[in-house]
Design a protein around this motif. Structure first.
Motif, PDB file in Angstrom:
ATOM      1  N   ARG A 234       0.833  -1.206   0.000  1.00  8.60           N
ATOM      2  CA  ARG A 234       0.000   0.000   0.000  1.00  8.60           C
ATOM      3  C   ARG A 234       0.870   1.259   0.000  1.00  8.60           C
ATOM      4  O   ARG A 234       0.543   2.247  -0.658  1.00  8.60           O
ATOM      5  N   ALA A 235       1.985   1.229   0.740  1.00  4.84           N
ATOM      6  CA  ALA A 235       2.887   2.391   0.765  1.00  4.84           C
ATOM      7  C   ALA A 235       3.607   2.525  -0.575  1.00  4.84           C
ATOM      8  O   ALA A 235       3.689   3.617  -1.151  1.00  4.84           O
ATOM      9  N   PHE A 236       4.118   1.409  -1.095  1.00  2.00           N
ATOM     10  CA  PHE A 236       4.926   1.469  -2.315  1.00  2.00           C
ATOM     11  C   PHE A 236       4.094   1.907  -3.519  1.00  2.00           C
ATOM     12  O   PHE A 236       4.536   2.736  -4.312  1.00  2.00           O
ATOM     13  N   PHE A 237       2.881   1.346  -3.668  1.00  2.00           N
ATOM     14  CA  PHE A 237       2.060   1.707  -4.822  1.00  2.00           C
ATOM     15  C   PHE A 237       1.166   2.907  -4.533  1.00  2.00           C
ATOM     16  O   PHE A 237       0.436   3.376  -5.407  1.00  2.00           O
ATOM     17  N   ASP A 238       1.232   3.420  -3.282  1.00  6.61           N
ATOM     18  CA  ASP A 238       0.504   4.631  -2.910  1.00  6.61           C
ATOM     19  C   ASP A 238      -1.007   4.490  -3.143  1.00  6.61           C
ATOM     20  O   ASP A 238      -1.644   5.405  -3.663  1.00  6.61           O
ATOM     21  N   VAL A 239      -1.547   3.312  -2.812  1.00  7.17           N
ATOM     22  CA  VAL A 239      -3.004   3.096  -2.880  1.00  7.17           C
ATOM     23  C   VAL A 239      -3.438   2.602  -1.494  1.00  7.17           C
ATOM     24  O   VAL A 239      -3.108   1.490  -1.089  1.00  7.17           O
ATOM     25  N   ASP A 240      -4.169   3.454  -0.741  1.00  4.32           N
ATOM     26  CA  ASP A 240      -4.481   3.180   0.670  1.00  4.32           C
ATOM     27  C   ASP A 240      -5.257   1.888   0.887  1.00  4.32           C
ATOM     28  O   ASP A 240      -5.052   1.191   1.876  1.00  4.32           O
ATOM     29  N   ASP A 241      -6.210   1.586  -0.039  1.00  2.43           N
ATOM     30  CA  ASP A 241      -7.074   0.417   0.172  1.00  2.43           C
ATOM     31  C   ASP A 241      -6.718  -0.709  -0.803  1.00  2.43           C
ATOM     32  O   ASP A 241      -7.556  -1.538  -1.127  1.00  2.43           O
ATOM     33  N   LEU A 242      -5.483  -0.725  -1.287  1.00  4.46           N
ATOM     34  CA  LEU A 242      -5.057  -1.745  -2.257  1.00  4.46           C
ATOM     35  C   LEU A 242      -5.314  -3.142  -1.685  1.00  4.46           C
ATOM     36  O   LEU A 242      -4.798  -3.487  -0.616  1.00  4.46           O
ATOM     37  N   PRO A 243      -6.155  -3.968  -2.366  1.00  6.56           N
ATOM     38  CA  PRO A 243      -6.399  -5.312  -1.834  1.00  6.56           C
ATOM     39  C   PRO A 243      -5.243  -6.263  -2.163  1.00  6.56           C
ATOM     40  O   PRO A 243      -4.651  -6.164  -3.231  1.00  6.56           O
ATOM     41  N   LEU A 244      -4.937  -7.157  -1.213  1.00  5.70           N
ATOM     42  CA  LEU A 244      -3.916  -8.190  -1.433  1.00  5.70           C
ATOM     43  C   LEU A 244      -4.559  -9.566  -1.276  1.00  5.70           C
ATOM     44  O   LEU A 244      -5.428  -9.763  -0.426  1.00  5.70           O
ATOM     45  N   ARG A 245      -4.096 -10.520  -2.102  1.00  7.53           N
ATOM     46  CA  ARG A 245      -4.618 -11.882  -2.029  1.00  7.53           C
ATOM     47  C   ARG A 245      -3.449 -12.842  -1.887  1.00  7.53           C
ATOM     48  O   ARG A 245      -2.505 -12.798  -2.671  1.00  7.53           O
ATOM     49  N   PHE A 246      -3.498 -13.679  -0.833  1.00 11.43           N
ATOM     50  CA  PHE A 246      -2.424 -14.659  -0.596  1.00 11.43           C
ATOM     51  C   PHE A 246      -2.882 -16.023  -1.106  1.00 11.43           C
ATOM     52  O   PHE A 246      -3.820 -16.595  -0.584  1.00 11.43           O
ATOM     53  N   ARG A 247      -2.209 -16.528  -2.135  1.00 13.03           N
ATOM     54  CA  ARG A 247      -2.535 -17.818  -2.759  1.00 13.03           C
ATOM     55  C   ARG A 247      -1.513 -18.860  -2.356  1.00 13.03           C
ATOM     56  O   ARG A 247      -0.311 -18.586  -2.422  1.00 13.03           O
ATOM     57  N   PRO A 248      -1.927 -20.087  -1.954  1.00 13.47           N
ATOM     58  CA  PRO A 248      -0.963 -21.132  -1.614  1.00 13.47           C
ATOM     59  C   PRO A 248      -0.024 -21.416  -2.781  1.00 13.47           C
ATOM     60  O   PRO A 248      -0.452 -21.396  -3.939  1.00 13.47           O
ATOM     61  N   SER A 249       1.249 -21.658  -2.465  1.00 12.83           N
ATOM     62  CA  SER A 249       2.230 -21.917  -3.517  1.00 12.83           C
ATOM     63  C   SER A 249       3.309 -22.844  -2.973  1.00 12.83           C
ATOM     64  O   SER A 249       3.141 -23.414  -1.885  1.00 12.83           O
ATOM     65  N   PHE A 250       4.416 -22.977  -3.695  1.00 13.98           N
ATOM     66  CA  PHE A 250       5.512 -23.808  -3.186  1.00 13.98           C
ATOM     67  C   PHE A 250       6.874 -23.186  -3.481  1.00 13.98           C
ATOM     68  O   PHE A 250       7.139 -22.729  -4.587  1.00 13.98           O
ATOM     69  N   PHE A 251       7.730 -23.141  -2.472  1.00 15.73           N
ATOM     70  CA  PHE A 251       9.160 -22.866  -2.630  1.00 15.73           C
ATOM     71  C   PHE A 251       9.885 -23.857  -1.731  1.00 15.73           C
ATOM     72  O   PHE A 251       9.352 -24.222  -0.672  1.00 15.73           O
ATOM     73  N   THR A 254      10.491 -22.297   1.958  1.00 14.34           N
ATOM     74  CA  THR A 254       9.416 -21.860   2.863  1.00 14.34           C
ATOM     75  C   THR A 254       8.325 -22.920   2.949  1.00 14.34           C
ATOM     76  O   THR A 254       8.083 -23.652   1.997  1.00 14.34           O
ATOM     77  N   GLU A 255       7.675 -22.976   4.108  1.00 14.11           N
ATOM     78  CA  GLU A 255       6.538 -23.886   4.299  1.00 14.11           C
ATOM     79  C   GLU A 255       5.695 -23.404   5.481  1.00 14.11           C
ATOM     80  O   GLU A 255       6.213 -23.355   6.595  1.00 14.11           O
ATOM     81  N   PRO A 256       4.440 -23.017   5.301  1.00 12.90           N
ATOM     82  CA  PRO A 256       3.786 -22.909   4.009  1.00 12.90           C
ATOM     83  C   PRO A 256       4.329 -21.760   3.155  1.00 12.90           C
ATOM     84  O   PRO A 256       4.968 -20.848   3.672  1.00 12.90           O
ATOM     85  N   SER A 257       4.032 -21.826   1.869  1.00 12.08           N
ATOM     86  CA  SER A 257       4.447 -20.774   0.930  1.00 12.08           C
ATOM     87  C   SER A 257       3.214 -20.143   0.302  1.00 12.08           C
ATOM     88  O   SER A 257       2.161 -20.778   0.214  1.00 12.08           O
ATOM     89  N   ALA A 258       3.363 -18.910  -0.138  1.00 11.38           N
ATOM     90  CA  ALA A 258       2.238 -18.228  -0.788  1.00 11.38           C
ATOM     91  C   ALA A 258       2.746 -17.288  -1.865  1.00 11.38           C
ATOM     92  O   ALA A 258       3.887 -16.807  -1.801  1.00 11.38           O
ATOM     93  N   GLY A 286       6.559 -16.773   2.459  1.00 11.07           N
ATOM     94  CA  GLY A 286       6.221 -17.960   3.237  1.00 11.07           C
ATOM     95  C   GLY A 286       6.917 -17.958   4.583  1.00 11.07           C
ATOM     96  O   GLY A 286       7.669 -17.034   4.907  1.00 11.07           O
ATOM     97  N   MET A 287       6.617 -19.008   5.379  1.00 13.03           N
ATOM     98  CA  MET A 287       7.308 -19.176   6.661  1.00 13.03           C
ATOM     99  C   MET A 287       8.588 -19.963   6.393  1.00 13.03           C
ATOM    100  O   MET A 287       8.565 -20.988   5.697  1.00 13.03           O
ATOM    101  N   VAL A 288       9.705 -19.463   6.919  1.00 12.97           N
ATOM    102  CA  VAL A 288      11.016 -20.067   6.636  1.00 12.97           C
ATOM    103  C   VAL A 288      10.998 -21.550   7.036  1.00 12.97           C
ATOM    104  O   VAL A 288      10.592 -21.905   8.154  1.00 12.97           O
ATOM    105  N   HIS A 289      11.413 -22.417   6.115  1.00 12.63           N
ATOM    106  CA  HIS A 289      11.424 -23.868   6.343  1.00 12.63           C
ATOM    107  C   HIS A 289      12.382 -24.207   7.493  1.00 12.63           C
ATOM    108  O   HIS A 289      13.499 -23.677   7.544  1.00 12.63           O
ATOM    109  N   PRO A 290      11.960 -25.094   8.418  1.00 12.52           N
ATOM    110  CA  PRO A 290      12.848 -25.460   9.540  1.00 12.52           C
ATOM    111  C   PRO A 290      14.207 -25.964   9.062  1.00 12.52           C
ATOM    112  O   PRO A 290      15.227 -25.688   9.717  1.00 12.52           O
TER     113      PRO A 290
END
Ligand code: 2NL
Length: 355
Positions: A234-251, A254-258, A286-290
């Motif tokens: 929101r700060a970088f693109f300067d849009v106050d209500d910019l919506p974000l969507r987190f989609r499951p993914s894989f790296f 990281t686990e889980p990844s998005a 994502g959350m850093v893999h153990p």
């Protein structure tokens, strides 16, 4: 006789062109072996009456010469100051010097803006070498040996030299690996920099830029990850209500990844950012893999954290309407003049982020 000496000394004083010449005149007249001093020394051989009269005359002469020297000194100092003021005067009406006509490359500008935003959130900037080894670029990041992901990266390997296989880093993750190996948590760093993959077409250049972020603490969780990235986008693109969507993914690291999409509209061939129902992918996280934590010497039963990464060219193109990736690295001065930024326009949260 003293009148003649007085005239001579006074004319010497007034003829002295600088402080050194004036000092020479003073020594000649009043110094230990000076001419007035010489006469003073002769007083002892005179009768008391003669001595009083001659002494008074010599003292008067001495005072007059001293005063003349001081006056001349003040004149010289004033003349010296005037000469300096004249010589060192700055003409503020001159046109700007040519070097201020340079521009900041859009990649540098974008990195500066990102650093400013993450700095406000408490991140430090970490840096590392472009030439890496297999451990920091792949192994520590949970890529198993022979994993197809290593080929997927189309890595530039350096000619064999010694025991370690060296390569050009394919992402900035090795910078964070080094941070974890060298510092104890809590860790909060971003790593912007050059990355390399053997690829060249409309959307790929062999050298490109990434920024990655890493946060490690005892209870850092996915909520922190989401809050951090929502705030940043929101700060970088300067849009106050910019919506974000987190989609499951894989790296592998990281686990889980998005993957993260931001809201946009593509109506009429024009891309607009905001709450318009359509989505555009801009980063991975994502959350850093153990396994990564353990490979980097961090106890995964005590610490956890999140990481994210994004391509800088891609978001710079998006934010500044630059249509062709390859133009970034063609060093075309007309392009730089058009898309570049003026040096004194320092990015900040208040101004400079939306130019
Ligand atoms: C992308 C996705 C990502 C990371 C980068 C990372 C680094 C360490 C540990 C764990 Cl040291 N993760 N980095 C994590 C998730 C995604 O980048 O699309 N980049 C362009």
């Amino acid at each position: 006789m003293l009148d003649a000496l007085k005239d001579e000394l006074l004319s010497q004083v007034n003829a002295a062109g600088d402080l050194a010449a004036l000092e020479e005149v003073r020594v000649t007249a009043l110094g230990k072996k000076g001419r007035i001093t010489g006469f003073m020394k002769e007083l002892g051989g005179l009768s008391p009456d003669e001595r009083r009269e001659r002494g008074q005359q010599l003292n008067a002469l001495k005072d007059e010469i001293s005063l003349a020297i001081d006056a001349r000194k003040a004149d010289l100092a004033r003349a010296h100051l005037e000469a300096r003021l004249k010589a060192e005067r700055i003409d503020v009406t001159l046109p700007v010097r040519p070097e201020t006509e340079g521009r900041i490359h859009p990649i540098s500008q974008t990195i500066d803006e990102m650093v400013a935003i993450f700095a406000e959130m408490g991140f430090s900037v970490a840096e590392g070498p472009d030439v890496e080894d297999d451990f920091h670029n792949f192994t520590a990041l949970n890529f198993p040996p022979g994993h197809p992901a290593r080929d997927m990266h189309d890595t530039f390997y350096l000619p064999d030299a010694g025991d370690k296989k060296m390569l050009l880093r394919t992402h900035t993750s090795p910078v964070q690996v080094r941070t974890m190996l060298n510092k104890k948590p809590p860790i909060r760093v971003i790593a912007p920099g050059r990355t390399y993959r053997s690829d060249y077409d409309m959307t790929h250049t062999p050298m490109f830029h990434q920024i990655e972020g890493l946060v490690i603490d005892e209870a850092t969780n996915m909520g922190h990850l989401k809050g951090c990235l929502i705030e940043f986008c929101r700060a970088f693109f300067d849009v106050d209500d910019l919506p974000l969507r987190f989609r499951p993914s894989f790296f592998p690291f990281t686990e889980p990844s998005a993957e993260v999409d931001i809201g946009c509209s593509r109506k009429g061939g024009e891309l607009k950012l905001g709450n318009y129902g359509d989505w555009l992918e801009i980063l991975g996280c994502g959350m850093v893999h153990p396994n990564v934590l353990e490979a980097c010497g961090i106890d995964s039963t005590k610490y956890q954290g999140f990481a994210f990464g994004m391509g800088i060219e891609r978001v710079a193109m998006l934010k500044y309407g630059i249509p062709d990736l390859r133009t970034f690295f063609e060093a075309d001065l007309r392009w730089l003049k058009h898309y570049g930024f003026v040096p004194l326009d320092v990015p900040s949260m208040a101004q400079g982020l939306t130019r």
